[in-house]
Design an enzyme around this catalytic site. Structure first.
Site, PDB file in Angstrom:
ATOM      1  N   HIS A 119       7.533  -2.747   6.726  1.00 31.30           N
ATOM      2  CA  HIS A 119       6.400  -1.935   6.303  1.00 31.30           C
ATOM      3  C   HIS A 119       5.445  -2.820   5.496  1.00 31.30           C
ATOM      4  O   HIS A 119       5.852  -3.836   4.948  1.00 31.30           O
ATOM      5  CB  HIS A 119       6.954  -0.806   5.411  1.00 31.30           C
ATOM      6  N   ASP A 126      10.563  -3.531   2.883  1.00 34.39           N
ATOM      7  CA  ASP A 126       9.327  -4.275   2.598  1.00 34.39           C
ATOM      8  C   ASP A 126       9.578  -5.143   1.362  1.00 34.39           C
ATOM      9  O   ASP A 126       9.753  -4.617   0.262  1.00 34.39           O
ATOM     10  CB  ASP A 126       8.222  -3.231   2.333  1.00 34.39           C
ATOM     11  N   GLU A 173       4.169  -4.572  10.276  1.00 33.26           N
ATOM     12  CA  GLU A 173       3.162  -3.510  10.306  1.00 33.26           C
ATOM     13  C   GLU A 173       1.785  -4.073   9.957  1.00 33.26           C
ATOM     14  O   GLU A 173       1.676  -5.107   9.286  1.00 33.26           O
ATOM     15  CB  GLU A 173       3.549  -2.439   9.276  1.00 33.26           C
ATOM     16  N   ASN A 215       0.820  -1.198   0.000  1.00 30.85           N
ATOM     17  CA  ASN A 215       0.000   0.000   0.000  1.00 30.85           C
ATOM     18  C   ASN A 215       0.864   1.262   0.000  1.00 30.85           C
ATOM     19  O   ASN A 215       1.912   1.300   0.617  1.00 30.85           O
ATOM     20  CB  ASN A 215      -0.874  -0.019   1.248  1.00 30.85           C
ATOM     21  N   GLU A 240      11.541   1.673   4.549  1.00 31.20           N
ATOM     22  CA  GLU A 240      10.482   1.264   3.616  1.00 31.20           C
ATOM     23  C   GLU A 240      10.731   1.815   2.213  1.00 31.20           C
ATOM     24  O   GLU A 240      10.175   1.291   1.250  1.00 31.20           O
ATOM     25  CB  GLU A 240       9.104   1.699   4.136  1.00 31.20           C
ATOM     26  N   ASP A 283       5.443   8.650  12.667  1.00 28.61           N
ATOM     27  CA  ASP A 283       6.002   8.498  11.312  1.00 28.61           C
ATOM     28  C   ASP A 283       5.862   9.810  10.546  1.00 28.61           C
ATOM     29  O   ASP A 283       4.758  10.267  10.273  1.00 28.61           O
ATOM     30  CB  ASP A 283       5.214   7.382  10.594  1.00 28.61           C
ATOM     31  N   ALA A 284       7.018  10.425  10.188  1.00 25.57           N
ATOM     32  CA  ALA A 284       7.006  11.706   9.466  1.00 25.57           C
ATOM     33  C   ALA A 284       7.091  11.516   7.951  1.00 25.57           C
ATOM     34  O   ALA A 284       7.099  12.503   7.215  1.00 25.57           O
ATOM     35  CB  ALA A 284       8.152  12.586   9.950  1.00 25.57           C
ATOM     36  N   ASN A 285       7.200  10.277   7.465  1.00 20.92           N
ATOM     37  CA  ASN A 285       7.227  10.006   6.017  1.00 20.92           C
ATOM     38  C   ASN A 285       8.249  10.861   5.271  1.00 20.92           C
ATOM     39  O   ASN A 285       7.998  11.285   4.132  1.00 20.92           O
ATOM     40  CB  ASN A 285       5.832  10.185   5.403  1.00 20.92           C
ATOM     41  N   GLU A 314       9.893   7.540  12.944  1.00 21.14           N
ATOM     42  CA  GLU A 314      10.065   6.895  11.628  1.00 21.14           C
ATOM     43  C   GLU A 314      10.275   7.931  10.521  1.00 21.14           C
ATOM     44  O   GLU A 314       9.571   8.938  10.470  1.00 21.14           O
ATOM     45  CB  GLU A 314       8.808   6.062  11.347  1.00 21.14           C
ATOM     46  N   LYS A 370       0.713   9.348  12.191  1.00 27.32           N
ATOM     47  CA  LYS A 370       1.499  10.224  11.330  1.00 27.32           C
ATOM     48  C   LYS A 370       1.852  11.504  12.078  1.00 27.32           C
ATOM     49  O   LYS A 370       1.072  12.002  12.906  1.00 27.32           O
ATOM     50  CB  LYS A 370       0.698  10.578  10.071  1.00 27.32           C
ATOM     51  N   LYS A 424       0.743   3.321  15.729  1.00 28.28           N
ATOM     52  CA  LYS A 424       1.592   4.336  15.100  1.00 28.28           C
ATOM     53  C   LYS A 424       0.697   5.405  14.494  1.00 28.28           C
ATOM     54  O   LYS A 424      -0.360   5.064  13.945  1.00 28.28           O
ATOM     55  CB  LYS A 424       2.447   3.696  14.015  1.00 28.28           C
TER      56      LYS A 424
HETATM   57 MG   LIG Z   1       6.106   4.720   7.182  1.00 33.78          MG
END
Ligand SMILES: [Mg+2]
Length: 389
Positions: A321, A291, A340, A53, A264, A212-214, A238, A183, A181
């Site tokens: 991930h 992943d 995850e 995803n 990831e 998680d800040a991507n 993350e 964002k 988790k």
């Molecule tokens: Mg992430």
């Protein structure tokens, strides 16, 4: 066994949610079916795969390069050891014929989709769950019966407020999850602190909440955020900065005493080598999230595990991930630290088999032959339609 046909379809998983960097308004998935000539109990055996995803469908690459290479392969080149008539490890070599080193992007995702379908197929042919097929192929001990999972959610939603967020987190706890988790990075640090504090109130312990800040923050912002979050004692931080900014990760790790999680968006063994060489990450503390379904599949992932082991990283540091059944099987087979999960998100692809609920923060593996994708009521009609098309 021969591969007769590979079917591919793009499926929408559009939703209104967003992380700090992208909206999921146009998100798609590639679903593939690898059709074999094996018929058992009157049913043709078919392996299914899809991409993790949050990355888009790969129909172009699949149709133009990778499916034709798989179908044109000499069956001898696909044969593996231990009675694998079609071996996903050898298939990877066939798929990558003519591809230059480096530049690991959407190509790694496309190959990962076919790899997932091949593991589903070979496990069905062997009449064992995918985790068993993977552990046999790589000479591992029997797979674990269950895997530690955490609920990844807490996306930004239009008009969403903190109350909606805490209700979402309560649903995860009610569903059997113990770690969650959310964002960060899509709002001001003050606003994110309010979201974090509200969720910690619900889960009862900051060590049960990861953020998680991507990859949203600049290096300076990431270091400032890490310094601000350090006193909270969160489970992990993350992707604080760009996933390929390895020196940036090292700077964050220096000021952040809890685990830094990343990986990831590292799609190959050489990318992971660079992270471990230059990212300043700490074996025994930090978390690696590569992943397999985004990164050329299980054989490449095994290479990442072996590389990391040589630098002192145990399998327990790996928490992939993705939130799908291939990674659950990989985690069980290789004895990883967890996997995850996206309960209720990215449907019908997110999540595990319907008959294996999460209990005490662990997901039991389906005993179905293959990955058990047919054991997801929401996904099954899509699989059937692809076979009928
Ligand atoms: Mg992430």
């Amino acid at each position: 066994m021969r591969i007769l046909e590979v079917r591919e379809q793009t499926v929408s998983i559009a939703s209104e949610m967003a992380n700090a960097v992208i909206s999921f308004r146009h998100m798609t998935v590639s679903l593939v079916a690898v059709v074999s000539d094996v018929v058992r109990n009157g049913e043709r055996l078919v392996g299914f795969g899809f991409n993790s995803n949050g990355r888009y469908a790969q129909g172009g690459l699949l149709k133009e390069r990778f499916i034709p290479r798989l179908l044109a392969a000499d069956p001898v080149d696909l044969e593996g050891p231990q009675g694998f008539p079609v071996d996903p490890v050898r298939a990877r070599r066939v798929l990558m014929a003519g591809e230059k080193p480096g530049g690991h992007g959407d190509r790694a995702v496309a190959v990962g989709i076919l790899d997932m379908a091949l593991w589903d197929l070979v496990a069905k042919v062997a009449d064992v769950p995918a985790a068993q097929a993977i552990s046999r192929r790589f000479g591992l001990a029997d797979p674990a019966p269950d895997v530690a999972v955490y609920a990844a959610g807490g996306y930004y939603r239009p008009g969403g407020d903190v109350r909606e967020l805490t209700e979402e987190i309560r649903r995860y706890l009610d569903a059997g999850y113990e770690q969650v988790k959310i964002k960060v990075g899509g709002a001001s640090l003050d606003e994110d602190r309010r979201r974090i504090d509200a969720v910690v109130d619900v889960v009862g312990d900051p060590g049960r909440l990861a953020v998680d800040a991507n990859g949203r923050w600049s290096l300076a912002e990431a270091v400032a955020a890490a310094e601000a979050l350090a006193p909270l004692g969160l489970r992990w931080l993350e992707e604080p900065c760009d996933p390929l900014d390895f020196a940036g990760h090292a700077a964050v790790a220096e000021v952040f005493p809890q685990p830094v999680a990343t990986g990831e968006n590292l799609l190959s063994v050489p990318d992971v080598r660079n992270l471990l060489r230059h990212g300043g990450l700490r074996p025994g503390r930090d978390v690696l999230q590569m992943d397999p379904a985004l990164a050329y599949g299980v054989a490449e992932y095994q290479g990442m595990l072996a590389l990391a082991a040589g630098r002192g990283w145990p399998p327990s540091a790996f928490v992939p991930h993705g939130g799908h059944q291939l990674n659950l099987a990989v985690a069980a087979a290789f004895g990883l630290g967890g996997c995850e999960s996206y309960p209720g998100i990215f449907q019908p692809f997110g999540g595990f088999a319907d008959e294996t609920p999460v209990e005490g923060g662990r997901a039991r593996l389906s005993d179905a032959a293959g990955l058990g994708l047919e054991r997801k009521a929401g996904l099954r009609p899509l699989l059937e339609r692809l076979c009928e098309a």
